[in-house]
Design an enzyme around this catalytic site. Structure first.
Site, short mmCIF file in Angstrom:
data_model
loop_
_atom_site.label_atom_id
_atom_site.label_comp_id
_atom_site.label_asym_id
_atom_site.label_seq_id
_atom_site.Cartn_x
_atom_site.Cartn_y
_atom_site.Cartn_z
CG ASP A 53 5.28 -16.00 18.25
OD1 ASP A 53 4.94 -15.73 17.09
OD2 ASP A 53 6.35 -15.63 18.76
CG ASP A 70 8.30 -23.47 10.96
OD1 ASP A 70 9.26 -22.71 11.21
OD2 ASP A 70 7.72 -24.12 11.85
CG HIS A 71 12.31 -19.12 9.97
ND1 HIS A 71 11.26 -18.62 10.70
CD2 HIS A 71 13.38 -19.13 10.81
CE1 HIS A 71 11.67 -18.33 11.90
NE2 HIS A 71 12.95 -18.62 12.02
CE LYS A 107 8.65 -13.07 21.85
NZ LYS A 107 9.82 -13.11 20.93
NE ARG A 149 -1.85 -1.60 3.61
CZ ARG A 149 -2.27 -1.74 4.88
NH1 ARG A 149 -3.53 -1.47 5.18
NH2 ARG A 149 -1.43 -2.12 5.81
CD GLU A 200 12.09 -15.71 20.45
OE1 GLU A 200 12.19 -15.05 19.40
OE2 GLU A 200 11.01 -15.94 21.02
CG HIS A 224 9.42 -21.91 15.14
ND1 HIS A 224 9.19 -21.91 13.78
CD2 HIS A 224 9.62 -20.61 15.47
CE1 HIS A 224 9.25 -20.67 13.32
NE2 HIS A 224 9.51 -19.87 14.34
CE LYS A 266 16.51 -21.14 12.46
NZ LYS A 266 17.47 -20.07 12.13
CE LYS A 313 6.67 -18.19 13.45
NZ LYS A 313 5.96 -17.40 14.44
#
Length: 526
Positions: free
Chosen positions: A271, A213-214, A376, A76, A252, A276, A218, A184
């Site tokens: 999340d 899903d990255h 986290k 946009r 994380e 994952h 890996k 995701k």
């Protein structure tokens, strides 16, 4: 003690590099896709800048993209093609793993970048996009092949998919392909995931839907299959007879990084666990597929998820732990607690930490607990899978050193340093029979002298080649959500009250430590 494998020689590194770059040697040309046009919806966002364009540039640098490929940004934001190219050059300068940027390669790469401005719900914008793609077919020879990438917030998925269908952009001439990559989160619960599956399959055939899903891109995650099934010394031990338990950790160190509005509606379970951690679980626990192709691999992954013992709502307190981080320190600097973050409700009950105890009720894994945790504001950013083996009967040995011995643990390090290590016991030199734990390790970077490609490089290339092996199938998504839905229902039924908390910079709440200690186990400290 660390025992490293033999380092690859410079000549071997060149050979490996050449094998990863087939066009350079005129080999394995099938790894180069047909000419295509890729449309990135949400091209003005962080995902495009940080991951997608740098990944595509690196594929071009490796000569793995065809002549005349095109990438169309659609968003946009008011922007010209010239401005889009300039911004993407800045993104590659900052985020490409291969630096400095090769000006000649970039010049050729940038010729394939263009931009179309449009609202995601505006039918006329899709008509302009379709006309632009037709022009690219004529001018750059993209042959009608399309890869649509949804790099937008999930709220726009339905609108974009339906507009693609309404404008005929899901079908093309004979012998062309039209595929779609969906980022995701794929839904926020089982019902919404099913609804999104219905929407996307109404427009695109399932074989052309790539749910990304990255983590599956890996190097170490892909290596789980090779490690398990290519080595005769490990697979015979990979079962309930020898394995005491498995720990999967995705930690994380950062907080929510300004995403309070999104995260407070999501939480760690949705999340991270639903995608994952469930993906890592399936790869560790799956049976060997009949062949390394998409459906056989994904069939075995779905079997694992279907064998996971449900955590029924009345058992959520027994088999799960959830918590929020409170104020603490990160890298020596004070950080606020979760409820003090921007756009987070001061009385929020959203979890930033989750620990689960799962059982897989099949022949291989009956009775073996799988402990999953993610959070986290933990001490470090790390992801690992640790397979802890049952202890040998130490009747031959005596003394306090036996009690202090580490168990045999096979660790697969996923990030930040990809590799594998094994912990085992040896005798300390000297006249006494004293034992000590040592570690034998392997790391990709030091062993192969080449840099592992970014996960998005592998996944984008696979999608362009039409290989969905590392992408999630419809039934896999829905089965994973079924497991998570039961847990969310159980949490909703628990009595109201403050959530357990943990200090930012710690490894989680005391309740999580008790979760394992009551069974005589403890969390690993990566």
């Amino acid at each position: 003690m660390t025992i490293s494998p033999r380092t690859v020689t410079p000549q071997e590194a060149d050979d490996l590099h050449a094998s990863a770059n087939p066009l350079r040697e005129g080999l394995l040309i099938e790894r180069t896709p047909e000419p295509f046009a890729m449309v990135i919806f949400g091209a003005s966002g962080d995902l495009t800048r940080r991951k997608l364009i740098p990944a595509l540039y690196n594929l071009a640098l490796e000569r793995l993209l065809p002549v005349g490929f095109s990438v169309v940004g659609f968003a946009r934001q008011e922007m010209t093609t010239h401005t889009f190219r300039a911004r993407m050059r800045e993104a590659v300068d900052e985020f490409s793993r291969r630096r400095p940027v090769d000006d000649a390669v970039w010049s050729s790469f940038a010729e394939g970048l263009s931009y179309v401005r449009g609202d995601f719900t505006d039918a006329s914008a899709y008509a302009r996009l379709s006309q632009h793609l037709t022009t690219l077919d004529q001018e750059r020879g993209t042959m009608g092949n399309r890869l649509h990438y949804l790099a937008t917030p999930p709220d726009f998925y339905d609108d974009i998919i339906e507009q693609l269908g309404a404008n005929g952009m899901n079908n093309g001439p004979e012998r062309t392909w039209q595929r779609i990559i969906v980022e995701k989160p794929f839904g926020h619960d089982l019902e919404s995931a099913r609804e999104l599956n219905v929407t996307v399959n109404r427009v695109f055939d399932e074989r052309n839907v790539y749910r990304i899903d990255h983590y599956l891109g890996k190097e170490t995650v892909q290596n789980i299959i090779a490690f398990r099934f290519a080595n005769g010394i490990f697979e015979p031990l990979w079962n309930r007879q020898y394995v005491d338990h498995v720990q999967i950790t995705v930690a994380e160190s950062l907080g929510i990084e300004g995403r309070g509005g999104y995260y407070d509606q999501t939480g760690a379970l949705r999340d991270m666990v639903q995608n994952h951690l469930m993906q890592l679980l399936t790869l560790v626990a799956m049976e060997p597929p009949v062949e390394l192709k998409a459906d056989p691999v994904r069939d075995e992954k779905v079997k694992v998820l279907r064998a996971v013992r449900p955590i029924k709502p009345d058992l959520a307190r027994r088999f799960t732990v959830r918590a929020q981080y409170r104020e603490g320190f990160e890298a020596g600097e004070p950080v606020p607690g979760y409820c003090e973050e921007e756009r987070v409700a001061p009385d929020s009950r959203t979890e930033t930490y989750v620990a689960l105890k799962l059982f897989i009720d099949n022949w291989r894994w009956a009775g073996v607990p799988f402990y999953l945790r993610t959070g986290k504001r933990l001490p470090k950013r790390t992801s690992e899978i640790a397979i802890q083996f049952k202890r040998a009967p130490h009747l031959l040995f005596s003394g306090g050193s036996i009690d202090r011995m580490e168990p045999n643990v096979l660790t697969l390090d996923i990030q930040p340093d990809e590799g594998t290590s094994l912990t085992f016991a040896v005798k300390v030199p000297g006249p006494m029979m004293n034992l000590r734990s040592v570690h034998m390790g392997f790391q990709y970077g030091t062993s192969f002298n080449i840099q592992s490609p970014d996960a998005y490089e592998r996944l984008l290339l696979d999608a362009l080649l039409g290989d969905p092996t590392l992408f999630t199938r419809r039934d896999e998504v829905e089965t994973a959500w079924t497991i998570v839905n039961d847990i969310m229902t159980g949490w909703a039924r628990m009595q109201a009250g403050p959530l357990p908390t943990y200090e930012a910079g710690s490894w989680g709440p005391t309740e999580s430590d008790a979760f394992l200690s009551m069974e005589g186990r403890a969390w690993r400290q990566p």
